[in-house]
Design a protein around this motif. Sequence first.
Motif, PDB file in Angstrom:
ATOM      1  N   TRP A 266      -2.977  23.225 -30.886  1.00 59.83           N
ATOM      2  CA  TRP A 266      -2.447  22.475 -29.748  1.00 59.83           C
ATOM      3  C   TRP A 266      -1.216  23.218 -29.252  1.00 59.83           C
ATOM      4  CZ3 TRP A 266      -0.199  16.821 -30.133  1.00 59.83           C
ATOM      5  CH2 TRP A 266       0.055  16.339 -28.847  1.00 59.83           C
ATOM      6  N   LEU A 267      -1.328  23.828 -28.082  1.00 59.05           N
ATOM      7  CA  LEU A 267      -0.226  24.572 -27.487  1.00 59.05           C
ATOM      8  C   LEU A 267       0.394  23.755 -26.347  1.00 59.05           C
ATOM      9  CD1 LEU A 267      -1.663  28.221 -27.341  1.00 59.05           C
ATOM     10  CD2 LEU A 267      -0.097  27.228 -29.012  1.00 59.05           C
ATOM     11  N   LYS A 268       1.229  22.812 -26.700  1.00 60.83           N
ATOM     12  CA  LYS A 268       1.861  21.932 -25.708  1.00 60.83           C
ATOM     13  C   LYS A 268       2.717  22.708 -24.715  1.00 60.83           C
ATOM     14  CE  LYS A 268       2.619  18.545 -29.303  1.00 60.83           C
ATOM     15  NZ  LYS A 268       3.638  17.783 -30.021  1.00 60.83           N
ATOM     16  N   ASP A 269       3.410  23.720 -25.223  1.00 60.82           N
ATOM     17  CA  ASP A 269       4.398  24.412 -24.394  1.00 60.82           C
ATOM     18  C   ASP A 269       3.809  25.266 -23.287  1.00 60.82           C
ATOM     19  OD1 ASP A 269       6.407  23.249 -25.870  1.00 60.82           O
ATOM     20  OD2 ASP A 269       6.606  24.951 -27.237  1.00 60.82           O
ATOM     21  N   ILE A 270       2.509  25.485 -23.313  1.00 61.56           N
ATOM     22  CA  ILE A 270       1.899  26.293 -22.249  1.00 61.56           C
ATOM     23  C   ILE A 270       1.454  25.423 -21.074  1.00 61.56           C
ATOM     24  CG2 ILE A 270      -0.538  26.338 -22.961  1.00 61.56           C
ATOM     25  CD1 ILE A 270       0.010  29.559 -22.533  1.00 61.56           C
ATOM     26  N   ALA A 271       1.482  24.126 -21.248  1.00 61.44           N
ATOM     27  CA  ALA A 271       1.095  23.194 -20.186  1.00 61.44           C
ATOM     28  C   ALA A 271       2.151  23.191 -19.078  1.00 61.44           C
ATOM     29  CB  ALA A 271       0.947  21.788 -20.766  1.00 61.44           C
ATOM     30  N   PRO A 272       1.793  22.732 -17.888  1.00 62.27           N
ATOM     31  CA  PRO A 272       2.797  22.611 -16.823  1.00 62.27           C
ATOM     32  C   PRO A 272       3.946  21.708 -17.275  1.00 62.27           C
ATOM     33  CG  PRO A 272       0.593  22.235 -15.953  1.00 62.27           C
ATOM     34  CD  PRO A 272       0.472  22.290 -17.443  1.00 62.27           C
ATOM     35  N   SER A 273       5.120  21.978 -16.749  1.00 66.55           N
ATOM     36  CA  SER A 273       6.281  21.153 -17.075  1.00 66.55           C
ATOM     37  C   SER A 273       6.022  19.709 -16.643  1.00 66.55           C
ATOM     38  CB  SER A 273       7.522  21.681 -16.365  1.00 66.55           C
ATOM     39  OG  SER A 273       7.377  21.522 -14.960  1.00 66.55           O
TER      40      SER A 273
ATOM     41  N   LEU B  67       4.493  29.993 -15.900  1.00 69.97           N
ATOM     42  CA  LEU B  67       3.896  30.837 -16.942  1.00 69.97           C
ATOM     43  C   LEU B  67       4.622  32.174 -17.056  1.00 69.97           C
ATOM     44  CD1 LEU B  67       0.122  30.071 -16.322  1.00 69.97           C
ATOM     45  CD2 LEU B  67       1.484  29.382 -18.323  1.00 69.97           C
ATOM     46  N   GLU B  68       5.014  32.741 -15.927  1.00 71.62           N
ATOM     47  CA  GLU B  68       5.771  33.997 -15.941  1.00 71.62           C
ATOM     48  C   GLU B  68       7.084  33.833 -16.702  1.00 71.62           C
ATOM     49  OE1 GLU B  68       4.999  37.008 -14.899  1.00 71.62           O
ATOM     50  OE2 GLU B  68       3.203  36.624 -13.713  1.00 71.62           O
ATOM     51  N   GLU B  69       7.692  32.669 -16.574  1.00 68.82           N
ATOM     52  CA  GLU B  69       8.970  32.386 -17.242  1.00 68.82           C
ATOM     53  C   GLU B  69       8.794  31.968 -18.699  1.00 68.82           C
ATOM     54  OE1 GLU B  69      12.093  32.723 -15.917  1.00 68.82           O
ATOM     55  OE2 GLU B  69      11.032  33.684 -14.251  1.00 68.82           O
ATOM     56  N   ASN B  70       7.582  31.619 -19.080  1.00 66.33           N
ATOM     57  CA  ASN B  70       7.307  31.070 -20.405  1.00 66.33           C
ATOM     58  C   ASN B  70       6.568  32.104 -21.270  1.00 66.33           C
ATOM     59  OD1 ASN B  70       6.945  29.343 -22.538  1.00 66.33           O
ATOM     60  ND2 ASN B  70       5.668  27.878 -21.444  1.00 66.33           N
ATOM     61  N   SER B  71       7.157  33.267 -21.405  1.00 73.29           N
ATOM     62  CA  SER B  71       6.463  34.369 -22.067  1.00 73.29           C
ATOM     63  C   SER B  71       6.139  34.081 -23.531  1.00 73.29           C
ATOM     64  CB  SER B  71       7.275  35.657 -21.958  1.00 73.29           C
ATOM     65  OG  SER B  71       8.540  35.501 -22.564  1.00 73.29           O
ATOM     66  N   SER B  72       6.959  33.299 -24.211  1.00 75.15           N
ATOM     67  CA  SER B  72       6.672  33.036 -25.630  1.00 75.15           C
ATOM     68  C   SER B  72       5.384  32.228 -25.788  1.00 75.15           C
ATOM     69  CB  SER B  72       7.844  32.339 -26.312  1.00 75.15           C
ATOM     70  OG  SER B  72       8.089  31.082 -25.718  1.00 75.15           O
ATOM     71  N   ALA B  73       5.178  31.222 -24.957  1.00 75.85           N
ATOM     72  CA  ALA B  73       3.951  30.419 -25.048  1.00 75.85           C
ATOM     73  C   ALA B  73       2.736  31.246 -24.615  1.00 75.85           C
ATOM     74  CB  ALA B  73       4.069  29.159 -24.202  1.00 75.85           C
ATOM     75  N   VAL B  74       2.896  32.052 -23.591  1.00 75.71           N
ATOM     76  CA  VAL B  74       1.796  32.897 -23.121  1.00 75.71           C
ATOM     77  C   VAL B  74       1.421  33.903 -24.208  1.00 75.71           C
ATOM     78  CG1 VAL B  74       1.133  34.663 -21.429  1.00 75.71           C
ATOM     79  CG2 VAL B  74       2.310  32.580 -20.675  1.00 75.71           C
ATOM     80  N   GLU B  75       2.402  34.514 -24.829  1.00 77.17           N
ATOM     81  CA  GLU B  75       2.125  35.474 -25.903  1.00 77.17           C
ATOM     82  C   GLU B  75       1.448  34.803 -27.094  1.00 77.17           C
ATOM     83  OE1 GLU B  75       2.138  38.777 -25.833  1.00 77.17           O
ATOM     84  OE2 GLU B  75       2.644  38.485 -23.727  1.00 77.17           O
TER      85      GLU B  75
END
Length: 115
Positions: free
Chosen positions: A40-47, A72-80
């Motif tokens: 479950w990757l909550k942090d990759i969801a829209p704010s 998503l561009e700003e959320n590199s840790s969740a994307v990675e």
Amino acid sequence: MALRIKRIYEPKEDSDGTRILVDRLWPRGLSKQDAAVDIWLKDIAPSPALRRWFGHDPAKWTEFQRRYRDELEENSSAVEELKRQIRQSDATLLYAAKDLRHNHAIVLQRFIGKD
């Protein structure tokens, strides 16, 4: 590796591979056992603010896509983290939205696929 999307309320299939829930909130009326979520990757969801603004209004779809890609561009840790998870095997991004054509999993799948 294949990266699919599907509603979490659809039955689990062997072809799903790793099942990754990409919603910030747990889906209503679904037990964790029935969901069969691997990650479950909550942090990759829209704010929360973007999710409330969009409200699943198709008239806002184009702007929602732009704003979510910016997030998503700003959320590199969740994307990675997502990329790390999907390198291993086929994966399915799970979402709860009823609208099959206007939901964040579509944007996320395209965003990840551009690399």
